[in-house]
Design a protein around this motif. Structure first.
Motif, short mmCIF file in Angstrom:
data_model
loop_
_atom_site.label_atom_id
_atom_site.label_comp_id
_atom_site.label_asym_id
_atom_site.label_seq_id
_atom_site.Cartn_x
_atom_site.Cartn_y
_atom_site.Cartn_z
N ASP A 30 -43.54 10.28 -24.23
CA ASP A 30 -42.18 11.02 -24.55
C ASP A 30 -41.07 9.78 -25.25
O ASP A 30 -40.05 10.36 -25.87
CB ASP A 30 -41.67 11.29 -23.31
CG ASP A 30 -42.23 12.56 -22.52
OD1 ASP A 30 -43.24 13.12 -23.32
OD2 ASP A 30 -42.24 12.89 -21.41
N ARG A 31 -41.37 8.66 -25.18
CA ARG A 31 -40.61 7.63 -25.71
C ARG A 31 -41.04 7.04 -26.93
O ARG A 31 -40.54 5.88 -27.61
CB ARG A 31 -40.24 6.48 -24.75
CG ARG A 31 -39.58 6.88 -23.48
CD ARG A 31 -39.03 5.67 -22.44
NE ARG A 31 -38.40 6.28 -21.38
CZ ARG A 31 -37.39 5.61 -20.61
NH1 ARG A 31 -37.40 4.22 -20.89
NH2 ARG A 31 -36.97 6.05 -19.66
N GLY A 32 -41.92 7.72 -27.74
CA GLY A 32 -42.41 7.59 -28.92
C GLY A 32 -43.54 6.54 -29.03
O GLY A 32 -43.76 5.97 -30.22
N ILE A 33 -43.90 6.21 -27.97
CA ILE A 33 -45.03 4.92 -27.84
C ILE A 33 -46.31 5.84 -28.31
O ILE A 33 -46.93 6.76 -27.73
CB ILE A 33 -45.28 4.29 -26.67
CG1 ILE A 33 -43.85 3.58 -26.37
CG2 ILE A 33 -46.35 3.44 -26.67
CD1 ILE A 33 -43.91 2.76 -25.10
N GLU A 34 -47.29 5.30 -29.29
CA GLU A 34 -48.28 5.85 -29.65
C GLU A 34 -49.52 5.30 -28.97
O GLU A 34 -50.81 5.97 -29.00
CB GLU A 34 -48.20 5.64 -31.28
CG GLU A 34 -47.25 6.41 -31.99
CD GLU A 34 -47.45 6.37 -33.58
OE1 GLU A 34 -48.22 5.61 -34.17
OE2 GLU A 34 -46.47 6.82 -34.20
N ILE A 35 -49.61 3.99 -29.02
CA ILE A 35 -50.83 3.38 -28.39
C ILE A 35 -50.63 2.58 -27.06
O ILE A 35 -49.29 1.83 -26.89
CB ILE A 35 -51.27 2.24 -29.24
CG1 ILE A 35 -51.89 3.03 -30.65
CG2 ILE A 35 -52.77 1.62 -28.71
CD1 ILE A 35 -52.32 2.01 -31.72
N MET A 36 -51.42 2.64 -25.90
CA MET A 36 -51.26 1.88 -24.73
C MET A 36 -52.44 1.06 -24.65
O MET A 36 -53.75 1.60 -24.87
CB MET A 36 -51.12 2.85 -23.49
CG MET A 36 -51.02 2.24 -22.29
SD MET A 36 -50.68 3.38 -20.80
CE MET A 36 -48.84 3.37 -21.09
N GLU A 37 -52.54 -0.26 -24.22
CA GLU A 37 -53.42 -1.15 -24.26
C GLU A 37 -53.22 -2.00 -23.01
O GLU A 37 -51.96 -2.15 -22.72
CB GLU A 37 -53.51 -1.88 -25.51
CG GLU A 37 -52.46 -2.80 -25.94
CD GLU A 37 -52.76 -3.19 -27.51
OE1 GLU A 37 -53.72 -3.04 -27.87
OE2 GLU A 37 -51.70 -4.20 -27.73
N GLY A 38 -54.33 -2.62 -22.61
CA GLY A 38 -54.17 -3.43 -21.47
C GLY A 38 -55.37 -4.53 -21.40
O GLY A 38 -56.28 -4.27 -22.14
N GLU A 39 -55.32 -5.49 -20.72
CA GLU A 39 -56.43 -6.45 -20.37
C GLU A 39 -56.92 -6.18 -19.16
O GLU A 39 -56.15 -6.68 -18.04
CB GLU A 39 -55.99 -7.81 -20.69
CG GLU A 39 -55.48 -8.07 -22.10
CD GLU A 39 -55.24 -9.56 -22.58
OE1 GLU A 39 -55.19 -10.20 -21.71
OE2 GLU A 39 -55.21 -9.81 -23.96
N VAL A 40 -58.17 -6.30 -18.89
CA VAL A 40 -58.89 -6.02 -17.64
C VAL A 40 -60.01 -7.10 -17.75
O VAL A 40 -60.80 -7.23 -18.46
CB VAL A 40 -59.53 -4.74 -17.54
CG1 VAL A 40 -59.98 -4.44 -15.95
CG2 VAL A 40 -58.15 -3.54 -17.70
N LEU A 41 -59.99 -7.62 -16.52
CA LEU A 41 -61.07 -8.61 -16.20
C LEU A 41 -62.43 -7.81 -16.27
O LEU A 41 -62.41 -6.87 -15.49
CB LEU A 41 -61.12 -9.39 -14.96
CG LEU A 41 -59.98 -10.36 -14.90
CD1 LEU A 41 -59.94 -11.12 -13.51
CD2 LEU A 41 -60.14 -11.78 -15.80
N SER A 42 -63.41 -8.53 -16.91
CA SER A 42 -64.85 -7.76 -16.74
C SER A 42 -65.42 -7.32 -15.58
O SER A 42 -66.18 -6.42 -15.41
CB SER A 42 -65.68 -8.49 -17.76
OG SER A 42 -65.91 -9.78 -17.26
N THR A 43 -64.93 -8.03 -14.47
CA THR A 43 -65.64 -8.18 -13.07
C THR A 43 -64.74 -6.87 -12.29
O THR A 43 -65.08 -6.71 -11.19
CB THR A 43 -65.36 -9.40 -12.29
OG1 THR A 43 -64.05 -9.82 -12.53
CG2 THR A 43 -66.38 -10.25 -13.16
N ASN A 44 -63.68 -6.52 -12.96
CA ASN A 44 -62.77 -5.36 -12.25
C ASN A 44 -63.46 -4.13 -12.46
O ASN A 44 -62.74 -3.28 -13.58
CB ASN A 44 -61.36 -5.58 -12.67
CG ASN A 44 -60.44 -4.86 -11.75
OD1 ASN A 44 -60.94 -3.87 -10.80
ND2 ASN A 44 -59.17 -4.92 -11.97
N VAL A 45 -64.68 -3.86 -11.91
CA VAL A 45 -65.38 -2.49 -12.29
C VAL A 45 -64.44 -1.31 -11.98
O VAL A 45 -64.53 -0.28 -13.03
CB VAL A 45 -66.60 -2.49 -11.61
CG1 VAL A 45 -67.47 -1.30 -12.02
CG2 VAL A 45 -67.53 -3.81 -11.76
N LYS A 46 -63.82 -1.48 -10.93
CA LYS A 46 -62.99 -0.20 -10.40
C LYS A 46 -61.77 0.18 -11.43
O LYS A 46 -61.92 1.26 -11.98
CB LYS A 46 -62.31 -0.31 -9.21
CG LYS A 46 -63.49 -0.38 -8.24
CD LYS A 46 -62.78 -0.34 -6.56
CE LYS A 46 -62.25 -1.83 -6.36
NZ LYS A 46 -61.48 -1.98 -5.01
#
Length: 893
Positions: free
Chosen positions: A849-865
């Motif tokens: 709603d605020r005009g953001i087109e892409i959301m990204e994040g960094e996740v540890l490879s061991t954080n399976v959940k």
């Protein structure tokens, strides 16, 4: 943690100097010389198509000819050639750029078009751009001096950010002479791309920087400026000096930078709301920086003064009065204890004059006793080197007493040769010292101001609609109707209708277009009445005989109508007149006349004004302004900043006015400023205030179609708390969960939430082990800017004393404005209940709603959940070559 997007400007691994030269006195030669002399350890690439070598380094014909990565391009060539160089930077993948050249927006339309062109190229290629028309950037710790200043810069813990290159060079010369060092120096020039907000954001999290100095000439993006300033001021002291405080200075500032310069009182209000400290002179700038950077803080503003000379004590007291710093009212216990250790004829009040023959023991005892007084928040100790005085020993006595107290102690050892050693003792003990009594009082004033402004920074006003919802749509329909008729000043009845829609009490008004209608209206509201001319072209009605009061007789109503119409025609024959308004005369013998309004600042947008009202409002000039949104605390601070505040207290036969109702009106006016961007000006004058409450007698509203952002609150410098994001849902087991944006007062709940996470959950979220959040992290997480970031918390028992945060989802908008980085944490005991999915879905909706087109994040490879949840939410994983243990997840919204 990811590196800040400005890190290649302040800590580049390689630098290209476009325009590098061997010619003495040229900018290109001085820049390259500075980089070489400062010990920069990275790669250096001079760019000059006419030479094979420059200052004994291989030269390159162009940026494209460099067969290596370039983190920073420093450009010092004629402006017309810069667009081509910026295109080359984009093609080569240059990480950042600084343009030192002048000849852009400051010279007029042609320069502005050229500036727009290079900014467009920079943003197309995601190149952070400092300048143009600037001195450059210095980062002593990494040996970077990308400027043409000739001073040597020592490493320190104070950052300097300025628009003016000349101001920087003067300060750098002073710093070199006085052994003063910097953590960073940034001369921003025209702030065409990178401005104060972005640099402040970088310095806020820079471990090398303990305090920040700002020199401001004008602000081109108020929202970004205040956003960065508020982030930085939450974490470390920020001291601001602004030129252009008067009309001639403002004109000079505009011609220098091309940035807008708003009202000086509005700038003051913005700095206060951001939690920073404003000073007026360069000497005050460094004094404030040194005092605040020392870590000294106060819990109040009551100052005690200990002196061995009456004159300096009086000078200090006078300066305290000028700054509205109250002198401490010493307790009877303190007076008694001082009398036991001081000569009989000591002053017996603050300032505490311990007399000219005071020795080290007398200084120690007086300092210890005064600091122990609960009425004292800070102490300034003065010394003049008299015949029987040992300044060094006296300094040791003060230092010994100060060790046992947490209250700040400031020293002023007046003189030069005789007191030098004493000053050195204070410096070694981290006690700030000054050469004049006024300087010491100023320093304490900075501490008190910093504490006061930090309280303002923590305010997150919630809308009054929680108590009684305003009819925003109805008010907007009235305004849109007027604009549709090309009327931009509402009639008195329309203006009062808008106020009534926001539950501001108003006196009834009836518009009359003829003498007969006026008589009917007078009988309807009840005699006696007031009659006021109704014209969009007449602002001050009383100036043209357009206000008549206390009309008691029916016959007089018609007579007065004709007289008013004739009088207005004689004074202003071209004015459009729509008759008169009839209002009842109110019997409020104890009422005070107050003025409340909204004005538009060209930089910071809508501001709220408050002060004494009536017809002589301009003569008394008793008003203060504040940036919306306001809450009760900020409203009372606005009131207390005026002389009119004293009128509201009980005085002789006048009962105290209902200040609570007055603050309610201020908050409602703030709500109008927030919700109705069409309102350009609003004056409620007079607003009658007494012990019975408040009532608006007259109102003027000027409107226009919004010209700024179409986004909600896009017209405001500070984004209000977004209540529309509050909602609730119920878990499968019947537990009610309340979701809302985080607030500063959630700090304790946030700390408890993090402390009670498992070690695994802490590591997954922060990629490091920790017991609890540091104060800096806690401030960053709870005191957010709702415009550029959002943190949604899931809370149980929200409306009870046992309220607890059980999950947090947040995003921070990236510099490109089109993407953001997110994070999610759910308390261990509340996992596998669908909470994370619910929060993320709501967070994604807010971002979209605020005009953001892409959301990204960094996740540890061991954080399976977490990876599994991201997959279910439509995120795709991207391989991270730099960090194999980290998976980048990304989704197009």
């Amino acid at each position: 943690m990811k590196k800040h997007y400005l890190h290649k400007i302040f800590e580049p691994q390689s630098v290209a100097i476009v325009g590098a030269s061997d010619r003495d006195g040229s900018v290109g030669a001085q820049i390259l010389k500075n980089i070489l002399d400062s010990g920069f350890a990275g790669k250096i690439y001079p760019v000059n198509p006419k030479h094979k070598t420059v200052q004994d380094l291989p030269a390159y014909k162009s940026i494209n000819a460099i067969n290596h990565p370039v983190d920073l391009a420093v450009i010092a060539i004629p402006g017309k050639a810069i667009p081509d160089v910026m295109d080359q930077c984009g093609d080569h993948g240059v990480g950042s750029a600084i343009i030192l050249s002048a000849g852009f927006a400051e010279i007029g339309r042609t320069g502005q078009l050229l500036q727009n062109e290079i900014v467009d190229i920079a943003r197309t290629h995601n190149i952070p751009l400092v300048g143009p028309n600037c001195l450059g950037v210095i980062r002593p710790r990494v040996g970077l001096n990308a400027t043409f200043a000739k001073s040597r810069i020592a490493t320190g813990h104070v950052a300097l950010v300025a628009q003016s290159g000349a101001f920087c060079t003067a300060l750098l010369d002073w710093a070199e002479s006085n052994g003063f060092g910097f953590s960073a120096v940034a001369s921003l020039g025209a702030t065409a791309d990178i401005g104060f907000g972005q640099v402040l954001d970088y310095l806020a999290v820079d471990s090398e920087t303990r305090s920040i100095l700002l020199y401001v000439e004008g602000v081109s993006d108020a929202r970004s400026f205040l956003s960065g300033l508020r982030v930085a001021a939450r974490l470390k002291p920020v001291i601001v000096v602004k030129s252009g405080r008067n009309e001639s200075g403002s004109r000079a500032a505009v011609s220098h930078t091309g940035a807008l310069v708003g009202g000086d009182n509005v700038f003051d209000a913005a700095i206060e709301r951001a939690g920073a400290v404003r000073v007026k002179t360069v000497s005050q700038l460094f004094a404030a920086a040194q005092t605040l950077a020392s870590g000294t803080r106060v819990e109040g503003s009551r100052l005690a003064i200990v002196t061995n000379g009456g004159g300096p004590g009086v000078m200090a007291a006078d300066r305290a009065s000028d700054l509205n710093v109250p002198l401490a009212n010493l307790s009877s216990k303190t007076i008694k204890q001082l009398s036991a250790v001081l000569p009989a004829h000591w002053s017996h009040s603050d300032p505490v004059d311990i007399l000219g023959d005071a020795n080290s023991e007398r200084y120690r005892a007086a300092t210890k006793i005064v600091l122990a007084d609960i009425n004292v928040d800070g102490l300034l100790v003065l010394l003049t080197p008299q015949a029987m005085t040992d300044p060094t020993a006296c300094a040791e006595g003060v230092i010994a007493a100060a060790r046992d107290s947490s209250k700040p102690v400031l020293a002023c050892w007046m003189g030069e040769n005789l007191v030098n050693e004493g000053r050195q003792r204070f410096a070694a003990a981290d006690i700030p010292y000054f050469i004049s009594p006024e300087g010491g009082v100023d320093a304490f004033g900075y501490l008190a101001c910093y504490r006061h402004n930090q309280k303002a920074l923590l305010q997150t006003p919630e809308p009054l609609s929680k108590h009684r919802k305003a009819d925003i749509d109805g008010a907007r329909l009235i305004i849109e109707h007027a604009i549709g008729e090309q009327r931009y000043t509402l009639s008195n009845t329309e203006a009062k209708a808008v106020l009534s829609a926001f539950h501001i009490p108003t006196s009834p008004s009836i518009n009359a277009n003829s003498a007969a209608d006026a008589l009917v209206a007078a009988e309807a509201v009840g005699l006696p009445v007031a009659m006021k001319i109704n014209s969009p072209d007449i602002t001050h009605k009383s100036d043209v005989g357009g206000v008549r009061l206390n009309i008691h007789e029916p016959l007089s109503v018609r007579t007065v109508f004709r007289e008013m119409m004739d009088g207005v025609t004689a004074h202003n024959p071209n004015a459009r007149v729509a008759g008169v308004t009839i209002e009842p005369m109110l019997e409020r013998p104890h009422a005070r006349e107050i003025m409340v309004g909204i004005a538009r600042d060209p930089v910071f947008g809508p501001v709220i004004s408050f002060g004494a009202g009536g017809t002589a409002v301009e003569i008394f000039a008793d008003s203060q302004v504040a940036l919306p949104p306001l809450n009760e605390y900020l409203s009372r601070e606005l009131i207390n900043g005026t002389r009119a505040a004293r009128l509201l207290s009980q005085f002789r036969n006048l009962p105290a006015a209902d200040v609570g109702q007055l603050t309610h009106v201020l908050q409602r006016v703030s709500e109008i400023a927030c919700e109705l961007p069409e309102v350009q000006e609003l004056d409620i004058n007079p607003l009658l205030v007494d012990h019975q409450g408040v009532i608006a007698i007259d109102a003027r509203v000027v409107v226009a179609s919004p010209k700024v952002s179409t986004a909600r609150y896009g017209h405001m410098a500070i984004h209000p708390y977004p209540p529309e994001l509050e909602n609730s849902w119920q878990l499968a087991d019947g537990t009610d969960v309340w979701v809302r944006p985080i607030r500063p007062e959630d700090a304790e709940k946030e700390q408890y939430f993090v402390q009670n996470l498992s070690e695994e959950s802490k590591y997954f979220r922060f990629m490091q082990s920790m017991d609890k959040l540091t104060p800096m992290m806690l401030a960053r997480f709870t005191q957010i800017d709702y415009d550029r970031e959002m943190a949604l918390v899931a809370v149980i028992n929200e409306h009870e004393n046992q309220a607890r945060i059980i999950a947090v989802a947040r995003y921070v908008r990236n510099p490109d404005g089109q993407s953001c980085e997110f994070a999610l944490t759910v308390a261990d005991a509340w996992q596998r209940k669908g909470i994370g999915r619910q929060l993320m879905q709501r967070l994604m909706t807010v971002a979209r709603d605020r005009g953001i087109e892409i959301m990204e994040g960094e996740v540890l490879s061991t954080n399976v959940k977490m990876l599994r949840l991201c997959e279910r939410l439509g995120f795709r994983s991207v391989h991270n070559q730099d960090e194999p243990d980290v998976v980048v997840v990304r989704r197009h919204l």
